[in-house]
Design a protein around this motif. Structure first.
Motif, PDB file in Angstrom:
ATOM      1  N   ASN A  69       2.896 -27.381  21.145  1.00  0.00           N
ATOM      2  CA  ASN A  69       4.305 -27.045  21.016  1.00  0.00           C
ATOM      3  C   ASN A  69       5.092 -27.830  22.057  1.00  0.00           C
ATOM      4  OD1 ASN A  69       6.885 -25.678  21.086  1.00  0.00           O
ATOM      5  ND2 ASN A  69       5.900 -24.018  19.945  1.00  0.00           N
ATOM      6  N   SER A  99       8.600 -27.784  22.408  1.00  0.00           N
ATOM      7  CA  SER A  99       9.983 -27.311  22.549  1.00  0.00           C
ATOM      8  C   SER A  99      10.255 -26.820  23.970  1.00  0.00           C
ATOM      9  CB  SER A  99      10.252 -26.175  21.557  1.00  0.00           C
ATOM     10  OG  SER A  99       9.508 -25.028  21.900  1.00  0.00           O
ATOM     11  N   ASP A 100      11.536 -26.883  24.364  1.00  0.00           N
ATOM     12  CA  ASP A 100      11.928 -26.380  25.675  1.00  0.00           C
ATOM     13  C   ASP A 100      11.774 -24.863  25.748  1.00  0.00           C
ATOM     14  OD1 ASP A 100      12.514 -28.948  26.372  1.00  0.00           O
ATOM     15  OD2 ASP A 100      14.695 -28.708  26.350  1.00  0.00           O
ATOM     16  N   SER A 101      12.072 -24.190  24.647  1.00  0.00           N
ATOM     17  CA  SER A 101      11.954 -22.731  24.647  1.00  0.00           C
ATOM     18  C   SER A 101      10.520 -22.296  24.897  1.00  0.00           C
ATOM     19  CB  SER A 101      12.456 -22.169  23.303  1.00  0.00           C
ATOM     20  OG  SER A 101      11.713 -22.700  22.215  1.00  0.00           O
ATOM     21  N   TYR A 102       9.581 -23.076  24.407  1.00  0.00           N
ATOM     22  CA  TYR A 102       8.163 -22.765  24.678  1.00  0.00           C
ATOM     23  C   TYR A 102       7.862 -22.976  26.160  1.00  0.00           C
ATOM     24  CZ  TYR A 102       3.061 -22.926  24.241  1.00  0.00           C
ATOM     25  OH  TYR A 102       1.711 -22.678  24.372  1.00  0.00           O
ATOM     26  N   TYR A 150       9.856 -22.662  28.681  1.00  0.00           N
ATOM     27  CA  TYR A 150      10.455 -21.614  29.513  1.00  0.00           C
ATOM     28  C   TYR A 150       9.537 -20.398  29.645  1.00  0.00           C
ATOM     29  CZ  TYR A 150      14.791 -24.266  28.828  1.00  0.00           C
ATOM     30  OH  TYR A 150      15.740 -25.259  28.785  1.00  0.00           O
ATOM     31  N   LYS A 151       8.711 -20.181  28.634  1.00  0.00           N
ATOM     32  CA  LYS A 151       7.826 -19.007  28.631  1.00  0.00           C
ATOM     33  C   LYS A 151       6.404 -19.332  29.062  1.00  0.00           C
ATOM     34  CE  LYS A 151      10.446 -16.935  24.811  1.00  0.00           C
ATOM     35  NZ  LYS A 151      10.373 -16.444  23.401  1.00  0.00           N
ATOM     36  N   SER A 191       4.388 -28.410  25.887  1.00  0.00           N
ATOM     37  CA  SER A 191       5.422 -28.401  26.919  1.00  0.00           C
ATOM     38  C   SER A 191       5.135 -27.251  27.883  1.00  0.00           C
ATOM     39  CB  SER A 191       6.806 -28.205  26.290  1.00  0.00           C
ATOM     40  OG  SER A 191       7.203 -29.341  25.576  1.00  0.00           O
ATOM     41  N   ALA A 197      18.781 -22.610  33.216  1.00  0.00           N
ATOM     42  CA  ALA A 197      17.532 -22.354  32.488  1.00  0.00           C
ATOM     43  C   ALA A 197      16.498 -21.721  33.411  1.00  0.00           C
ATOM     44  CB  ALA A 197      17.005 -23.660  31.915  1.00  0.00           C
ATOM     45  N   PRO A 231      11.768 -27.841  32.004  1.00  0.00           N
ATOM     46  CA  PRO A 231      10.774 -28.125  30.964  1.00  0.00           C
ATOM     47  C   PRO A 231      10.212 -29.542  31.066  1.00  0.00           C
ATOM     48  CG  PRO A 231      12.973 -28.288  30.044  1.00  0.00           C
ATOM     49  CD  PRO A 231      13.147 -27.850  31.466  1.00  0.00           C
TER      50      PRO A 231
END
Length: 256
Positions: A99, A101-104, A106-107, A140, A174, A178
């Protein structure tokens, strides 16, 4: 009288036979060489037409070869050959289920096992060092806004006296920085921004890539060159380029 007429007739017949024989020889020999073949010359194509036909055949063959080679586009430089239908820009991470993505990110904080850290002098500067954190994993991941950095002596048993650089203040936004697979997070530290006198006992730069999630045991130590002078060092935030990291470093005004 009859005898004279018979002789004249015989002479006329002989002359006629001689003329017929001469015509036959002229038709067969032409120029007397026996090698000329008018029929063959009349049936053969001109030399220019034959060359054009061969060139056309070669062009058709080349076109067919290109169409069967997978759509290879030749640009005159073999190193720039492009294979049509193959997209290599996404890397292997997507194929393996990674994955990006930046959202991934972040977690999912970065793990030390998926990082490669480099420290090297910035070209054109006598006092700045580049800290480069490379994501070698398939996904990421997220880092703290800047690495935790301290400057000390490699031979010291007590590092409580190590020097910590100033960092930019007023941070927010944020939840993490990332880092996509096969890319780097870059921070720059200036050991002596003013260029004045500084302490000379420091010979080591210590780096923890993610100060928010990594334990102290994962800190890495990098030797500095000889004759290093450290005076009020400044450290910038993670950025994607060295130029941007330098710009961030100049804004450092808060103790880390």
């Amino acid at each position: 009288m009859r005898t004279i007429r018979s002789r004249k007739r015989t002479a006329m017949l002989g002359a006629a036979a001689t003329a017929v024989l001469a015509l036959a020889l002229t038709a067969c020999g032409g120029d007397g060489t026996g090698t000329k073949s008018a029929g063959k010359a009349d049936n053969s194509a001109p030399a220019g037409a034959s060359a054009d036909a061969n060139k056309s055949a070669a062009t058709d063959g080349a076109a067919k070869s290109d169409s069967e080679s997978g759509g290879t586009a030749k640009t005159g430089d073999s190193s720039k050959t492009v294979n049509a239908g193959t997209d290599t820009s996404k890397g292997s991470a997507t194929k393996s289920g990674g994955n990006t993505s930046d959202s991934y990110a972040y977690k999912h904080p970065c793990k030390s096992a998926d990082l490669s850290v480099r420290v090297y002098a910035r070209e054109g500067s006598a006092t700045q060092q580049v800290i480069e954190i490379n994501n070698t994993g398939a996904n990421s991941c997220g880092l703290s806004y800047f690495p935790r950095v301290s400057l000390g002596s490699a031979s010291a048993k007590d590092h409580s006296g190590d020097i910590k650089p100033l960092v930019p203040g007023g941070l927010g936004g944020a939840p993490a920085y990332p880092v996509k697979p096969k890319t780097a997070a870059i921070a720059v530290i200036d050991l002596n921004p003013s260029g004045g006198n500084g302490v000379t006992w420091i010979n080591e730069l210590n780096v923890l890539a993610d100060s928010d999630h990594m334990p102290n045991a994962e800190q890495l130590n990098f030797p500095l060159g000889p004759d290093v002078k450290v005076n009020e060092p400044k450290l910038g935030l993670y950025r994607s380029t060295i130029a941007d990291a330098v710009s961030s470093m100049t804004q450092a005004d808060t103790k880390s």
